[in-house]
Design a protein around this motif. Structure first.
Motif, PDB file in Angstrom:
ATOM      1  N   VAL A  39       1.535  -0.945  -0.111  1.00  0.00           N
ATOM      2  CA  VAL A  39       0.014  -0.119  -0.155  1.00  0.00           C
ATOM      3  C   VAL A  39       0.628   0.875  -0.064  1.00  0.00           C
ATOM      4  CG1 VAL A  39      -1.925   1.766   1.622  1.00  0.00           C
ATOM      5  CG2 VAL A  39      -2.196  -1.045   1.188  1.00  0.00           C
ATOM      6  N   SER A  40       0.527   2.478  -0.586  1.00  0.00           N
ATOM      7  CA  SER A  40       1.393   3.349  -0.562  1.00  0.00           C
ATOM      8  C   SER A  40       0.335   4.578  -1.392  1.00  0.00           C
ATOM      9  CB  SER A  40       2.559   3.244  -1.865  1.00  0.00           C
ATOM     10  OG  SER A  40       3.207   4.521  -1.863  1.00  0.00           O
ATOM     11  N   GLY A  41       0.432   5.604  -0.719  1.00  0.00           N
ATOM     12  CA  GLY A  41      -0.023   6.957  -0.747  1.00  0.00           C
ATOM     13  C   GLY A  41      -1.758   7.355  -0.161  1.00  0.00           C
ATOM     14  N   GLU A  42      -2.162   8.485  -0.947  1.00  0.00           N
ATOM     15  CA  GLU A  42      -3.607   8.862  -0.314  1.00  0.00           C
ATOM     16  C   GLU A  42      -4.314   8.101  -0.666  1.00  0.00           C
ATOM     17  OE1 GLU A  42      -4.217  13.000  -0.505  1.00  0.00           O
ATOM     18  OE2 GLU A  42      -5.756  13.178   0.576  1.00  0.00           O
ATOM     19  N   TRP A  43      -4.153   6.927  -0.507  1.00  0.00           N
ATOM     20  CA  TRP A  43      -5.607   5.983  -0.927  1.00  0.00           C
ATOM     21  C   TRP A  43      -5.895   5.014  -0.259  1.00  0.00           C
ATOM     22  CZ3 TRP A  43      -4.191   1.451  -3.385  1.00  0.00           C
ATOM     23  CH2 TRP A  43      -2.239   1.755  -3.986  1.00  0.00           C
ATOM     24  N   ASP A  44      -7.497   4.734  -0.294  1.00  0.00           N
ATOM     25  CA  ASP A  44      -7.720   3.101   0.560  1.00  0.00           C
ATOM     26  C   ASP A  44      -7.317   1.750  -0.525  1.00  0.00           C
ATOM     27  OD1 ASP A  44      -8.778   5.071   1.436  1.00  0.00           O
ATOM     28  OD2 ASP A  44     -10.658   4.842   0.728  1.00  0.00           O
ATOM     29  N   GLY A  45      -6.585   1.605   0.075  1.00  0.00           N
ATOM     30  CA  GLY A  45      -6.069  -0.123  -0.573  1.00  0.00           C
ATOM     31  C   GLY A  45      -6.246  -1.226   0.126  1.00  0.00           C
ATOM     32  N   GLU A  46      -6.499  -2.052  -1.019  1.00  0.00           N
ATOM     33  CA  GLU A  46      -6.671  -3.356  -0.269  1.00  0.00           C
ATOM     34  C   GLU A  46      -5.939  -4.567  -0.988  1.00  0.00           C
ATOM     35  OE1 GLU A  46     -11.233  -4.171  -0.844  1.00  0.00           O
ATOM     36  OE2 GLU A  46     -11.795  -2.584  -0.272  1.00  0.00           O
ATOM     37  N   ARG A  47      -5.478  -4.864  -0.402  1.00  0.00           N
ATOM     38  CA  ARG A  47      -4.544  -5.804  -0.538  1.00  0.00           C
ATOM     39  C   ARG A  47      -5.173  -7.548   0.363  1.00  0.00           C
ATOM     40  NH1 ARG A  47      -4.454  -1.873  -2.646  1.00  0.00           N
ATOM     41  NH2 ARG A  47      -2.334  -1.217  -3.054  1.00  0.00           N
ATOM     42  N   VAL A  48      -5.237  -8.179  -0.279  1.00  0.00           N
ATOM     43  CA  VAL A  48      -5.241  -9.946   0.388  1.00  0.00           C
ATOM     44  C   VAL A  48      -6.144  -9.993   1.180  1.00  0.00           C
ATOM     45  CG1 VAL A  48      -4.658 -12.461   0.579  1.00  0.00           C
ATOM     46  CG2 VAL A  48      -3.060 -10.237  -1.077  1.00  0.00           C
ATOM     47  N   GLY A  49      -7.410  -9.185   0.919  1.00  0.00           N
ATOM     48  CA  GLY A  49      -8.245  -8.625   2.864  1.00  0.00           C
ATOM     49  C   GLY A  49      -7.461  -7.453   3.284  1.00  0.00           C
ATOM     50  N   LEU A  50      -6.315  -7.104   3.306  1.00  0.00           N
ATOM     51  CA  LEU A  50      -5.717  -5.995   3.951  1.00  0.00           C
ATOM     52  C   LEU A  50      -6.612  -4.538   3.639  1.00  0.00           C
ATOM     53  CD1 LEU A  50      -4.564  -4.619   6.049  1.00  0.00           C
ATOM     54  CD2 LEU A  50      -2.244  -4.919   4.952  1.00  0.00           C
ATOM     55  N   SER A  51      -7.461  -4.014   4.218  1.00  0.00           N
ATOM     56  CA  SER A  51      -7.654  -2.634   3.659  1.00  0.00           C
ATOM     57  C   SER A  51      -6.886  -1.414   4.426  1.00  0.00           C
ATOM     58  CB  SER A  51      -9.507  -2.230   3.812  1.00  0.00           C
ATOM     59  OG  SER A  51      -9.457  -0.996   3.767  1.00  0.00           O
ATOM     60  N   ILE A  52      -6.140  -0.504   3.789  1.00  0.00           N
ATOM     61  CA  ILE A  52      -5.580   1.127   4.554  1.00  0.00           C
ATOM     62  C   ILE A  52      -6.302   1.810   3.997  1.00  0.00           C
ATOM     63  CG2 ILE A  52      -3.305   1.539   4.942  1.00  0.00           C
ATOM     64  CD1 ILE A  52      -2.128  -0.701   4.934  1.00  0.00           C
ATOM     65  N   ARG A  53      -6.270   2.904   5.415  1.00  0.00           N
ATOM     66  CA  ARG A  53      -6.736   4.320   4.973  1.00  0.00           C
ATOM     67  C   ARG A  53      -5.664   4.979   5.249  1.00  0.00           C
ATOM     68  NH1 ARG A  53     -11.657   7.411   3.820  1.00  0.00           N
ATOM     69  NH2 ARG A  53     -12.530   5.243   3.240  1.00  0.00           N
ATOM     70  N   CYS A  54      -4.984   6.010   4.727  1.00  0.00           N
ATOM     71  CA  CYS A  54      -4.272   7.797   5.150  1.00  0.00           C
ATOM     72  C   CYS A  54      -4.515   8.459   5.398  1.00  0.00           C
ATOM     73  CB  CYS A  54      -3.572   7.222   4.008  1.00  0.00           C
ATOM     74  SG  CYS A  54      -1.527   5.878   4.436  1.00  0.00           S
ATOM     75  N   THR A  55      -4.892   9.206   5.896  1.00  0.00           N
ATOM     76  CA  THR A  55      -5.485  10.338   6.500  1.00  0.00           C
ATOM     77  C   THR A  55      -3.780  11.077   6.793  1.00  0.00           C
ATOM     78  OG1 THR A  55      -5.943  10.538   8.623  1.00  0.00           O
ATOM     79  CG2 THR A  55      -7.802   9.917   6.668  1.00  0.00           C
ATOM     80  N   LYS A  56      -4.250  12.970   6.743  1.00  0.00           N
ATOM     81  CA  LYS A  56      -2.792  13.999   7.236  1.00  0.00           C
ATOM     82  C   LYS A  56      -3.464  14.942   8.210  1.00  0.00           C
ATOM     83  CE  LYS A  56      -0.114  16.825   5.500  1.00  0.00           C
ATOM     84  NZ  LYS A  56       0.386  17.406   4.553  1.00  0.00           N
ATOM     85  N   ASN A  57      -3.028  14.960   8.963  1.00  0.00           N
ATOM     86  CA  ASN A  57      -3.890  15.689   9.917  1.00  0.00           C
ATOM     87  C   ASN A  57      -2.807  17.247   9.544  1.00  0.00           C
ATOM     88  OD1 ASN A  57      -3.198  17.659  12.983  1.00  0.00           O
ATOM     89  ND2 ASN A  57      -3.865  15.814  13.626  1.00  0.00           N
ATOM     90  N   GLU A  58      -3.687  17.844   9.214  1.00  0.00           N
ATOM     91  CA  GLU A  58      -3.717  19.689   8.481  1.00  0.00           C
ATOM     92  C   GLU A  58      -2.732  20.219   9.788  1.00  0.00           C
ATOM     93  OE1 GLU A  58      -3.360  19.683   6.069  1.00  0.00           O
ATOM     94  OE2 GLU A  58      -4.589  18.281   4.842  1.00  0.00           O
ATOM     95  N   THR A  59      -2.666  19.709  10.960  1.00  0.00           N
ATOM     96  CA  THR A  59      -2.136  20.838  12.642  1.00  0.00           C
ATOM     97  C   THR A  59      -1.458  20.223  12.337  1.00  0.00           C
ATOM     98  OG1 THR A  59      -4.164  20.835  13.310  1.00  0.00           O
ATOM     99  CG2 THR A  59      -2.442  21.422  14.838  1.00  0.00           C
ATOM    100  N   THR A  60      -0.660  19.213  12.565  1.00  0.00           N
ATOM    101  CA  THR A  60       0.468  18.893  13.353  1.00  0.00           C
ATOM    102  C   THR A  60       1.938  18.249  11.807  1.00  0.00           C
ATOM    103  OG1 THR A  60       0.041  15.982  12.880  1.00  0.00           O
ATOM    104  CG2 THR A  60      -0.122  17.804  14.655  1.00  0.00           C
ATOM    105  N   GLY A  61       0.929  18.094  10.491  1.00  0.00           N
ATOM    106  CA  GLY A  61       1.249  17.288   9.182  1.00  0.00           C
ATOM    107  C   GLY A  61       1.840  15.723   8.807  1.00  0.00           C
ATOM    108  N   LEU A  62       1.323  15.374  10.086  1.00  0.00           N
ATOM    109  CA  LEU A  62       1.559  14.017  10.347  1.00  0.00           C
ATOM    110  C   LEU A  62      -0.111  13.440   9.463  1.00  0.00           C
ATOM    111  CD1 LEU A  62       2.549  13.498  14.092  1.00  0.00           C
ATOM    112  CD2 LEU A  62       4.436  13.943  11.743  1.00  0.00           C
ATOM    113  N   TRP A  63       0.519  11.912   9.545  1.00  0.00           N
ATOM    114  CA  TRP A  63      -0.133  10.729   8.485  1.00  0.00           C
ATOM    115  C   TRP A  63      -0.058   9.633   9.634  1.00  0.00           C
ATOM    116  CZ3 TRP A  63      -2.386  11.585   3.325  1.00  0.00           C
ATOM    117  CH2 TRP A  63      -2.276  12.368   2.479  1.00  0.00           C
ATOM    118  N   THR A  64      -1.757   9.485   9.200  1.00  0.00           N
ATOM    119  CA  THR A  64      -1.622   8.113  10.242  1.00  0.00           C
ATOM    120  C   THR A  64      -2.509   7.355   9.108  1.00  0.00           C
ATOM    121  OG1 THR A  64      -2.709   9.815  11.922  1.00  0.00           O
ATOM    122  CG2 THR A  64      -3.717   7.711  11.935  1.00  0.00           C
TER     123      THR A  64
END
Length: 244
Positions: A39-64
């Motif tokens: 999984v890479s980047g700002e998008w929802d990904g599904e890999r063999v049952g694994l789903s990942i969502r990335c979001t950015k905290n506009e205050t800290t600049g960190l990604w979760t």
């Protein structure tokens, strides 16, 4: 994820975000496609049952990144979306993709393959490649690209085409091989991302293919250059199929 699904993801990103994010996702799929997926980047990904969502905290600049596989959820934070996604991917036991570090100015990273337009395609194990495997060009490592001989290179060049052309010439002179492929699978794809980006890789592969195929038909390199000069002129800007 199948290769067809990877391309669907690329086109979805091209519509929802800018093309550079889509190209990054495409390259991640292309370079790290292992059957298990990453999984890479700002998008929802599904890999063999694994789903990942990335979001950015506009205050800290960190990604979760939040990953779920149906049985557990993992949440991790990092400085970039790529790193957050990679950490979550690894937490689930998969191999994660991390983009390579940026290169200094006037250095280029690219792949080259030998895929001649002949009925017989030499395999990676062909003795034809013994010499170049023993002494690969400086800045290059030998790669088996699905049975084809290839190189993964970091080379100097003001532009991508300059770096590729210099290396192709070096290999042709020293080893008698005309490298013909930059790893682009669908040549009708496009990205207007400058002289060193994915679009430049597409242009480079088209030119290499034309050089090889033209020679097979009896055209010389000078013939090909004259054709280009006649078709587009000298120093004349051409965009979207229209001169201006």
């Amino acid at each position: 994820m199948t290769r067809e699904e990877a391309y669907e993801e690329f086109f979805r990103l091209a519509q929802e975000w800018d093309i550079e994010r889509a190209v990054a996702a495409h390259r991640a799929e292309k370079e790290a496609f292992t059957g298990r997926g990453t999984v890479s980047g700002e998008w929802d990904g599904e890999r063999v049952g694994l789903s990942i969502r990335c979001t950015k905290n506009e205050t800290t600049g960190l990604w979760t990144a939040v990953g779920e596989d149906g049985t557990r959820t993992v949440t991790l934070t990092a400085d970039t979306s790529d790193e957050a996604s990679a950490l979550v991917t690894e937490a689930f036991g998969f191999t994660a993709y991390r983009p390579p570090p940026p290169l200094p100015p006037e250095w280029q990273r690219f792949s080259l393959m030998h895929k001649p337009v002949t009925y017989h395609h030499p395999s990676f194990a062909d003795p034809l490649y013994d010499a170049i495997k023993t002494r690969p060009p400086e800045g290059c490592e030998v790669k088996d690209w699905g049975g084809y001989f290839g190189l993964r290179c970091i080379r100097p060049g003001v532009t991508l085409l300059e770096a590729v052309g210099t290396l192709v010439a070096e290999i042709r002179v020293e080893h008698g091989l005309l490298m013909t492929d930059l790893g682009i699978e669908k040549l009708d794809e496009w990205s207007s991302d400058g002289t060193d980006g994915w679009g430049a890789e597409i242009v480079g592969q088209l030119l290499l293919m034309a050089a090889e195929r033209g020679a097979v038909l009896g055209y010389s390199g000078d013939d090909m250059v004259r054709f280009l000069r006649a078709a587009v002129g000298s120093g004349q800007e051409v965009a979207h199929g229209r001169s201006r």
